[in-house]
Design a protein around this motif. Structure first.
Motif, PDB file in Angstrom:
ATOM      1  N   GLY A 148       3.225  38.687 -18.144  1.00 21.19           N
ATOM      2  CA  GLY A 148       1.783  38.765 -18.285  1.00 21.19           C
ATOM      3  C   GLY A 148       1.084  37.990 -17.173  1.00 21.19           C
ATOM      4  N   LYS A 149      -0.229  38.018 -17.185  1.00 19.74           N
ATOM      5  CA  LYS A 149      -1.031  37.372 -16.145  1.00 19.74           C
ATOM      6  C   LYS A 149      -0.761  35.870 -16.069  1.00 19.74           C
ATOM      7  CE  LYS A 149      -5.811  36.924 -14.529  1.00 19.74           C
ATOM      8  NZ  LYS A 149      -5.685  35.489 -14.220  1.00 19.74           N
ATOM      9  N   GLU A 150      -0.666  35.247 -17.213  1.00 19.04           N
ATOM     10  CA  GLU A 150      -0.477  33.796 -17.240  1.00 19.04           C
ATOM     11  C   GLU A 150       0.857  33.409 -16.582  1.00 19.04           C
ATOM     12  OE1 GLU A 150      -0.105  30.133 -20.507  1.00 19.04           O
ATOM     13  OE2 GLU A 150      -0.862  32.100 -21.125  1.00 19.04           O
ATOM     14  N   ASP A 151       1.919  34.134 -16.936  1.00 13.38           N
ATOM     15  CA  ASP A 151       3.235  33.850 -16.355  1.00 13.38           C
ATOM     16  C   ASP A 151       3.229  34.039 -14.843  1.00 13.38           C
ATOM     17  OD1 ASP A 151       4.528  33.200 -18.751  1.00 13.38           O
ATOM     18  OD2 ASP A 151       4.895  35.306 -19.200  1.00 13.38           O
ATOM     19  N   MET A 152       2.621  35.126 -14.390  1.00 15.93           N
ATOM     20  CA  MET A 152       2.608  35.414 -12.963  1.00 15.93           C
ATOM     21  C   MET A 152       1.763  34.388 -12.203  1.00 15.93           C
ATOM     22  SD  MET A 152       4.630  37.961 -12.420  1.00 15.93           S
ATOM     23  CE  MET A 152       4.196  38.567 -10.790  1.00 15.93           C
ATOM     24  N   ASP A 153       0.653  33.982 -12.796  1.00 17.40           N
ATOM     25  CA  ASP A 153      -0.198  32.971 -12.152  1.00 17.40           C
ATOM     26  C   ASP A 153       0.535  31.636 -12.015  1.00 17.40           C
ATOM     27  OD1 ASP A 153      -2.252  34.747 -11.843  1.00 17.40           O
ATOM     28  OD2 ASP A 153      -3.430  34.035 -13.567  1.00 17.40           O
ATOM     29  N   GLU A 154       1.259  31.260 -13.055  1.00 13.90           N
ATOM     30  CA  GLU A 154       2.008  30.002 -13.027  1.00 13.90           C
ATOM     31  C   GLU A 154       3.103  30.051 -11.963  1.00 13.90           C
ATOM     32  OE1 GLU A 154       3.526  29.038 -16.854  1.00 13.90           O
ATOM     33  OE2 GLU A 154       1.549  28.630 -17.734  1.00 13.90           O
ATOM     34  N   LEU A 155       3.762  31.203 -11.859  1.00 16.75           N
ATOM     35  CA  LEU A 155       4.824  31.335 -10.871  1.00 16.75           C
ATOM     36  C   LEU A 155       4.256  31.265  -9.457  1.00 16.75           C
ATOM     37  CD1 LEU A 155       7.891  31.807 -10.612  1.00 16.75           C
ATOM     38  CD2 LEU A 155       7.413  34.267 -10.467  1.00 16.75           C
ATOM     39  N   MET A 156       3.078  31.857  -9.250  1.00 17.95           N
ATOM     40  CA  MET A 156       2.458  31.839  -7.934  1.00 17.95           C
ATOM     41  C   MET A 156       2.059  30.423  -7.497  1.00 17.95           C
ATOM     42  SD  MET A 156       0.041  35.260  -7.837  1.00 17.95           S
ATOM     43  CE  MET A 156      -0.373  35.005  -6.117  1.00 17.95           C
ATOM     44  N   LYS A 157       1.717  29.597  -8.473  1.00 13.63           N
ATOM     45  CA  LYS A 157       1.279  28.234  -8.162  1.00 13.63           C
ATOM     46  C   LYS A 157       2.448  27.260  -8.015  1.00 13.63           C
ATOM     47  CE  LYS A 157      -3.061  28.867 -10.718  1.00 13.63           C
ATOM     48  NZ  LYS A 157      -3.811  28.492 -11.942  1.00 13.63           N
ATOM     49  N   ASP A 162      10.489  23.318  -9.270  1.00 13.45           N
ATOM     50  CA  ASP A 162       9.705  23.867 -10.378  1.00 13.45           C
ATOM     51  C   ASP A 162       9.657  25.392 -10.282  1.00 13.45           C
ATOM     52  OD1 ASP A 162       7.929  23.809 -12.652  1.00 13.45           O
ATOM     53  OD2 ASP A 162       6.266  24.155 -11.249  1.00 13.45           O
ATOM     54  N   PHE A 163       9.463  25.877  -9.067  1.00 15.73           N
ATOM     55  CA  PHE A 163       9.467  27.330  -8.869  1.00 15.73           C
ATOM     56  C   PHE A 163      10.830  27.898  -9.223  1.00 15.73           C
ATOM     57  CE2 PHE A 163      10.564  31.093  -6.438  1.00 15.73           C
ATOM     58  CZ  PHE A 163       9.483  31.930  -6.678  1.00 15.73           C
ATOM     59  N   ASP A 164      11.887  27.262  -8.736  1.00 17.76           N
ATOM     60  CA  ASP A 164      13.237  27.764  -8.999  1.00 17.76           C
ATOM     61  C   ASP A 164      13.475  27.954 -10.494  1.00 17.76           C
ATOM     62  OD1 ASP A 164      13.604  27.559  -6.284  1.00 17.76           O
ATOM     63  OD2 ASP A 164      14.865  25.764  -6.382  1.00 17.76           O
ATOM     64  N   THR A 165      13.110  26.955 -11.263  1.00 18.63           N
ATOM     65  CA  THR A 165      13.322  27.012 -12.719  1.00 18.63           C
ATOM     66  C   THR A 165      12.484  28.108 -13.362  1.00 18.63           C
ATOM     67  OG1 THR A 165      13.818  24.639 -12.802  1.00 18.63           O
ATOM     68  CG2 THR A 165      13.222  25.705 -14.876  1.00 18.63           C
ATOM     69  N   LYS A 166      11.214  28.167 -12.991  1.00 18.37           N
ATOM     70  CA  LYS A 166      10.331  29.192 -13.562  1.00 18.37           C
ATOM     71  C   LYS A 166      10.799  30.592 -13.155  1.00 18.37           C
ATOM     72  CE  LYS A 166       6.031  26.481 -13.856  1.00 18.37           C
ATOM     73  NZ  LYS A 166       5.968  26.507 -15.321  1.00 18.37           N
ATOM     74  N   PHE A 167      11.136  30.740 -11.883  1.00 18.90           N
ATOM     75  CA  PHE A 167      11.562  32.048 -11.380  1.00 18.90           C
ATOM     76  C   PHE A 167      12.806  32.521 -12.124  1.00 18.90           C
ATOM     77  CE2 PHE A 167      14.389  34.482  -8.601  1.00 18.90           C
ATOM     78  CZ  PHE A 167      13.572  35.553  -8.250  1.00 18.90           C
ATOM     79  N   LEU A 168      13.793  31.665 -12.229  1.00 20.87           N
ATOM     80  CA  LEU A 168      15.047  32.059 -12.883  1.00 20.87           C
ATOM     81  C   LEU A 168      14.830  32.368 -14.363  1.00 20.87           C
ATOM     82  CD1 LEU A 168      17.439  29.438 -11.245  1.00 20.87           C
ATOM     83  CD2 LEU A 168      17.393  31.901 -10.780  1.00 20.87           C
TER      84      LEU A 168
END
Length: 219
Positions: A148-157, A162-168
């Motif tokens: 959803g939008k929230e997940d994608m926005d968080e990943l972009m930021k 932190d990105f690695d964990t969220k992305f995986l």
């Protein structure tokens, strides 16, 4: 008397000619029968391509499930590619960057292939690309694993570890959704290339899920 003999001789010659004609006709009939058989054989050979064409038509037939699979998996793949594209600048792990690169290389050609199927079938392209406008939710789109939008926005930021964990974490969920969609296609689809792609997706993405769980420190 001489005239009578002449008439008899002419009659005999005429009878001989008639007999010869019957013999020739009979021979011609035999030849014709052979030719007919050969023609029948040729016709049989000619029928073979028709049978082959029919088999090809059957192999190329598709159903509603095949259409739904392509229309759903295209935006699903597009979102995965968008997520993977962030890794080049935002990820800190070489393993994550490598995985993201492989995801892009595998899924972009599949998008092109599925687009070609829809065009050849005269079907509509997906009207919305949830992965591109960040507006999709799995509950709205009917596609499991979509962010959803929230997940994608968080990943972009996010960046670094932190990105690695969220992305995986998100990509595991995304892949699980793709496997679910592909499993449905494999069981209910009719179009050979589509069910084959579904099988490939299941194999590849299950392996990547296992790889990502290991990177997350999960058993």
């Amino acid at each position: 008397m001489t005239q009578t003999r002449s008439l008899v001789r002419r009659a005999a010659l005429a009878a001989t000619a008639v007999s010869a004609a019957f013999v020739l006709a009979a021979c011609g009939s035999d030849d014709g029968s052979d030719t007919g058989a050969e023609s029948g054989s040729a016709a049989g050979s000619g029928a073979q391509p028709s049978a082959s064409a029919s088999a090809e038509d059957t192999a190329g037939a598709h159903n509603d499930q095949d259409v739904s699979f392509a229309q759903g998996m295209i935006p699903h793949h597009q979102q995965a590619i968008e997520m993977a594209g962030m890794a080049a600048d935002q990820a800190s792990s070489a393993e994550v960057k490598d995985l993201a690169s492989r995801i892009e290389k595998a899924q972009d050609p599949e998008i092109k292939t599925m687009t070609g199927w829809l065009e050849s079938w005269g079907e509509d392209m997906p009207s919305a690309m949830p992965g591109m406008d960040h507006s999709g939710h799995s509950s709205d789109s009917g596609m499991p694993g979509m962010m959803g939008k929230e997940d994608m926005d968080e990943l972009m930021k996010a960046s670094g570890k932190d990105f690695d964990t969220k992305f995986l974490t998100l990509m595991v969920e995304h892949h699980e959704g793709a496997v679910e969609m592909a499993t449905t296609e494999k069981g209910k689809g009719q179009y050979g290339p589509a069910t084959k792609m579904a099988d490939d997706i299941i194999t590849a993405q299950k392996a990547e899920i296992e790889e990502m769980n290991k990177l997350l420190g999960k058993d």
